[in-house]
Design a protein around this motif. Sequence first.
Motif, PDB file in Angstrom:
ATOM      1  N   THR A  90      -3.403   5.076  -8.073  1.00  0.00           N
ATOM      2  CA  THR A  90      -4.369   6.173  -7.291  1.00  0.00           C
ATOM      3  C   THR A  90      -5.595   5.080  -7.320  1.00  0.00           C
ATOM      4  O   THR A  90      -6.092   4.255  -8.067  1.00  0.00           O
ATOM      5  CB  THR A  90      -4.868   7.149  -8.720  1.00  0.00           C
ATOM      6  OG1 THR A  90      -3.703   8.017  -8.841  1.00  0.00           O
ATOM      7  CG2 THR A  90      -6.151   7.879  -8.067  1.00  0.00           C
ATOM      8  N   SER A  91      -6.086   4.997  -5.840  1.00  0.00           N
ATOM      9  CA  SER A  91      -7.142   4.460  -6.084  1.00  0.00           C
ATOM     10  C   SER A  91      -8.355   5.067  -6.016  1.00  0.00           C
ATOM     11  O   SER A  91      -8.809   6.261  -5.371  1.00  0.00           O
ATOM     12  CB  SER A  91      -7.330   3.949  -4.339  1.00  0.00           C
ATOM     13  OG  SER A  91      -8.229   3.210  -4.002  1.00  0.00           O
ATOM     14  N   THR A 135      -7.761   0.520  -8.589  1.00  0.00           N
ATOM     15  CA  THR A 135      -6.305   1.188  -8.744  1.00  0.00           C
ATOM     16  C   THR A 135      -6.062   1.436 -10.106  1.00  0.00           C
ATOM     17  O   THR A 135      -5.847   0.400 -10.724  1.00  0.00           O
ATOM     18  CB  THR A 135      -5.499   0.629  -7.678  1.00  0.00           C
ATOM     19  OG1 THR A 135      -5.979   0.274  -6.475  1.00  0.00           O
ATOM     20  CG2 THR A 135      -4.196   1.189  -7.729  1.00  0.00           C
ATOM     21  N   SER A 155     -14.284   1.529  -9.993  1.00  0.00           N
ATOM     22  CA  SER A 155     -13.615   1.308  -8.832  1.00  0.00           C
ATOM     23  C   SER A 155     -12.434   0.529  -8.916  1.00  0.00           C
ATOM     24  O   SER A 155     -12.804  -0.838  -9.202  1.00  0.00           O
ATOM     25  CB  SER A 155     -14.405   1.007  -7.643  1.00  0.00           C
ATOM     26  OG  SER A 155     -15.638   1.957  -7.756  1.00  0.00           O
ATOM     27  N   PRO A 206       0.951  -1.341  -0.043  1.00  0.00           N
ATOM     28  CA  PRO A 206       0.010  -0.194   0.081  1.00  0.00           C
ATOM     29  C   PRO A 206       0.975   1.373   0.027  1.00  0.00           C
ATOM     30  O   PRO A 206       2.019   1.476   0.807  1.00  0.00           O
ATOM     31  CB  PRO A 206      -0.840  -0.086   1.323  1.00  0.00           C
ATOM     32  CG  PRO A 206      -0.791  -1.470   1.494  1.00  0.00           C
ATOM     33  CD  PRO A 206       0.398  -2.073   0.876  1.00  0.00           C
ATOM     34  N   SER A 245      -5.613   8.945  -3.802  1.00  0.00           N
ATOM     35  CA  SER A 245      -6.872   8.384  -3.871  1.00  0.00           C
ATOM     36  C   SER A 245      -7.976   9.514  -4.279  1.00  0.00           C
ATOM     37  O   SER A 245      -7.774  10.607  -4.153  1.00  0.00           O
ATOM     38  CB  SER A 245      -7.247   7.932  -2.585  1.00  0.00           C
ATOM     39  OG  SER A 245      -7.191   8.916  -1.475  1.00  0.00           O
TER      40      SER A 245
END
Lengths: 110, 112
Positions: free
Chosen positions: B106-107, B87, B85, A39, B10
Motif C-alpha cells: 500500500t502506497s 509503502t 509516507s 509496481p 494506495s
Amino acid sequence: DVKVTQSSRYLVKRTGEKVFLECVQDMDHENMFWYRQDPGLGLRLIYFSYDVKMKEKGDIPEGYSVSREKKERFSLILESASTNQTSMYLCASTSSREQFFGPGTRLTVL
Amino acid sequence: QQQVKQSPQSLIVQKGGISIINCAYENTAFDYFPWYQQFPGKGPALLIAIRPDVSEKKEGRFTISFNKSAKQFSLHIMDSQPGDSATYFCARDAGNNRKLIWGLGTSLAVNP
C-alpha cells in the motif's frame, strides 16, 4: 546493526548480456533471499538459500540462477538479460523471523 | 500458493488523520504476521509484527489489530505524519525456512 549490501544501486545492461548482482550480509545469517519489486506486483521471491550451496526456487525463478559459495554472499545471475527483467532487485537475509533488506539494485535492460 | 490480500493499493491521508491498511489471509496455520515499511530508494524494514494469540499490538503511533476468526489483520497509524509516507507491506510466515508470503503493498501519502 545488521547490514545487507548490494553491489550496485543502478545498473544498465543490454539485452543478452550476462548480469551478476551481488549481495553481502555481515550477521552470519543462514537464510538469504532475492526478490524483484515491480509496481503493483509487490515483492516476488526469485530464489532462496538456506545454507551455503543450498538453494530453492521461489515464485519466479525463470531466467535467473543463483550462487552461494560463502555464507555471507548470495549472487543472482541473469544468464541472458531481457527487457522484461528490468526491475528493482532486493536482497534480504535472516536467521529468525525478521528479514533484513539491502537498498536494492535498479536494473535497466535495454 | 495461498496469498495475502492487502488493501487499499494506495491511500492519501491528511496530516493528523488515521491511516488504516487491511490484510486478509486464507487459513489459520500461521503464527507470525509482520508489517514492513519501505521509503523511496530504500529496502523494506520491519515495522511491527504480531502473533495470532494477541489481538492487538501497539508501538508508538502504530498498532496492529488481529482478528483470527475473520482471518484479517490491519495496521493503524494514528496521528499520521508526512514522514510516514511510504509503502507498507503486510506478510505472513510461509510455514518453513523463514520465508514470508507478502501482500502487494500500500502506497501511503500523508499530506501536510
